[in-house]
Design an enzyme around this catalytic site. Sequence first.
Site, short mmCIF file in Angstrom:
data_model
loop_
_atom_site.label_atom_id
_atom_site.label_comp_id
_atom_site.label_asym_id
_atom_site.label_seq_id
_atom_site.Cartn_x
_atom_site.Cartn_y
_atom_site.Cartn_z
N CYS C 243 41.90 38.53 33.91
CA CYS C 243 40.81 37.56 33.97
C CYS C 243 41.28 36.15 33.65
O CYS C 243 40.47 35.25 33.51
CB CYS C 243 39.72 37.94 32.98
N ALA C 244 42.55 35.97 33.49
CA ALA C 244 42.99 34.68 32.93
C ALA C 244 43.78 33.86 33.92
O ALA C 244 44.85 34.27 34.31
CB ALA C 244 43.83 34.94 31.70
#
Lengths: 76, 349, 429
Positions: C243-244
């Site tokens: 998610c980064a």
Amino acid sequence: MVKEIERVGLPAVQICAIVPIAVTVGANRIIRAIAIPHPTGDPTVGRREEFEIRENLLKKALDALCSKIEKQTVFK
Amino acid sequence: MEKVRVVHYLNQFFGQIGGEDRAGIIPQMKEGPVGVGREIQNESKGRFEIVRTIICGDNYAAEHLEEVEPLILKWVDEIRPDLFWAGPAFAAGRYGIACGTMCKAVQQKLGIPVITAMHPTNPGVEAARKEMYIIETGDSIRDMKRVIPKMVALAQKILDKASIGMPEQEGYLPRGIRVNVRAEKRGSKRAVEMLLKKLRGEPFVTELPIPHFDRVAPAPPIADLSKAVIALVTEGGIVPKGNPDRIEAHNASKYCKYFIGDLNDLTGEAFQTAHGGYDPVYANDDPDRVLPLDAARLLEERGLFAKLYDYYYVTVGNVTAVASAARYGHEIGELLLKDGVQGVILTST
Amino acid sequence: MDELLIRKVRVQDVTFGERTEIIDHLLRINREELVRYLLEDSHLKSVEIKLARPGEKKRIIPVKDVLEPRAKSGGTSTTFPGFLGTAEPVGTGITCVLDGVSVVTCGKLVNFQEGLIDMAGPGAAFNLFSKKLNIVLVMNPVENLGKHEHEKAVRVAGIKAAHYLGQAGILAPFDEEIRYPVATCPELEIAYRGLPKVIYIDMVIAQGLLHDNYIYGMNAQGSLPVFLSPTELMDGAIVSGNCAAPCHKNTTYHQQNNPIVEDLLSEHGKTLTFLGAIAMPVRTTLLDKERMCTQVLKMIRFLGAQGAIVSEDGGGNPEADLMMLARLFEKEGIKTVLVSDEYAGRDGASQGLADVTPEADAIVTNGNGNQYVVLPPMEETIGHLEAIDVITGGHTGSLRSDGWIEMEIAGIMGSTVEVGSENLMTVAI
């Protein structure tokens, strides 16, 4: 800046804390400093000892100026 | 097209007051255009109206910034113009710095669009280009006729919030910043095309230039240290107390030279650090911790080397543009060489 | 020669209905059936399914991943291999794609790296997801569920939903069929002798919770680099657990629709020979980076690659791998292009990459993730609007009292995605 000083023909040694950056930027003679806020000092020890540390650093620096080198060198 | 109300900032010369001898004049304000201001009005066919002109001596602006800035801001805020126009400053360094500083303040604190112009080597450029558009000028006033229309055109785009082209198209100095734009093709397509060019040995342009640091062949070492003159240089910003020459805390626009021929030691009373990028406590307490004068003197006395050069050079190596640092290094190197120095010890933080 | 047939069913609208089916380009979803299927996972307390169509004034936040509904027609393998009961190799046979639809996993924040999708307004310009019919799964985990279990539950739910909807495509008439030959090395050598051989290195971050990727269902943290054919990617061989940051994490959708794969395939046989892809896990230690990068070098030397495109996943320490690959490849004479994005600061004045090397002389940038934007309020938020204050790209006070959002595009899903699906670019002025 040392690289440009060396480029005009003067041996120049850089005393700095973040050695890898000096290497990346292209300095030829590099000596590791004590720390960023006090490259040639050490406030954690007494004045006399601190002065000795500074004296030794300078001696190393002068040695570096007298050393024949072929490439970038970090002097210990 | 609507009228654009402009406040124009000029120095003592362009403000038609006097030359270098009047560089110390205090700020003054006149309603309407002065000198170049009239050319701006003509060039824009009356669309740009100089409603107020502010004139300040370059030296006064440099030495009394804390008073000058609020005064200028007041004079501008009173009438809320559409645009703040400074200069053109051409190659005049103090004028360029004043223009950049005033524009920054007006833009940041009043939210009014700004425009200025100067020669690429003007120190005002480094100080201001990241935050505003600076039209490129030649180094002489003769360039005025060419520069004014460019400033009018770009200022209009800024006011219209129109999309602004690349430096070469619009005539402004590269700002040293990167901005997002929409490309014609998606990233993957550009990558495949770039690879095909590379495979074929055809020229291609990288979208993200990697900073390039060249290498220099080491200079010959000092042959006989006992006969050598050694100089100390620092990027750690050690300056006489009070920072008389106002070296900036970061992105230094200059380097300075100070006499130490009669000193054996740097003390916190006489010296300080101007560098804004590290904790100053230790350096201010004992500046030898950054510029090791005391130990150097001792070794000189002992005869390790012949003489410590009578001066030291200093700048602040904090976010200072790579190009500036290179220029300072080169100039300092030449000056030291000319003065008979054989080796340099440089400290940085 | 093997082949993969991609059959695209163009979906023009979506609604809920009694059966999950596609009739005349309208996707109807049996909401209860899908929810029941997803709730078979006891880690989920509730699942709501919401719809967001292009142009609707809706905002979806926080988004964990986006997936495209795809399912195999016939055969025994499944899309998203390793997650649905079998890890049989994929990339051949027939795959149905619901073109125009994506599944968006949303709901309670697992951690602060999740992102935002706006279906209208200025925010919609920043990704291709605003042009999709989004089936949003708004999920809540059971009480006291650990973060790892929470992340896994929502990830698997997304896969199940994407597969479930993909299956509706099998029975519908398809609008487009694309044939992808799947050749062996010797076959490629014979067919395209003389064309430069190109390999695609698909970096996949493998660094822990919300920074993971899955290859054939296996967490990439335990994996060495692995060769994948382009069609394996199309069948969901790589699933994102990363998610980064929202702007430059490669979603599962981006891997299924990998644009570097697409654009290399369109040159394949004409100007180059596209050998295939290597998924390279990216770890945090120098030892691991050297291990992965040298393994990739070993593989591409064996394959005789002459050119390589490397795409990044995420930012920061993966740039050390980008540079290491550039150095290793160029030293071998393998011409390399890196595809990345940059964090050049809000003022655009900072050095955009964490690491540099002179050999990295060919870089494509997908934009500066620090660009600051102000987004208007939307009529409906699917998910939790207040999450904006804590997600990457947002900050305390991002959600203003007047409902507008101030944030960096770092928080907008896929805005600077480093496989190059978008056309955002950064230039020096």
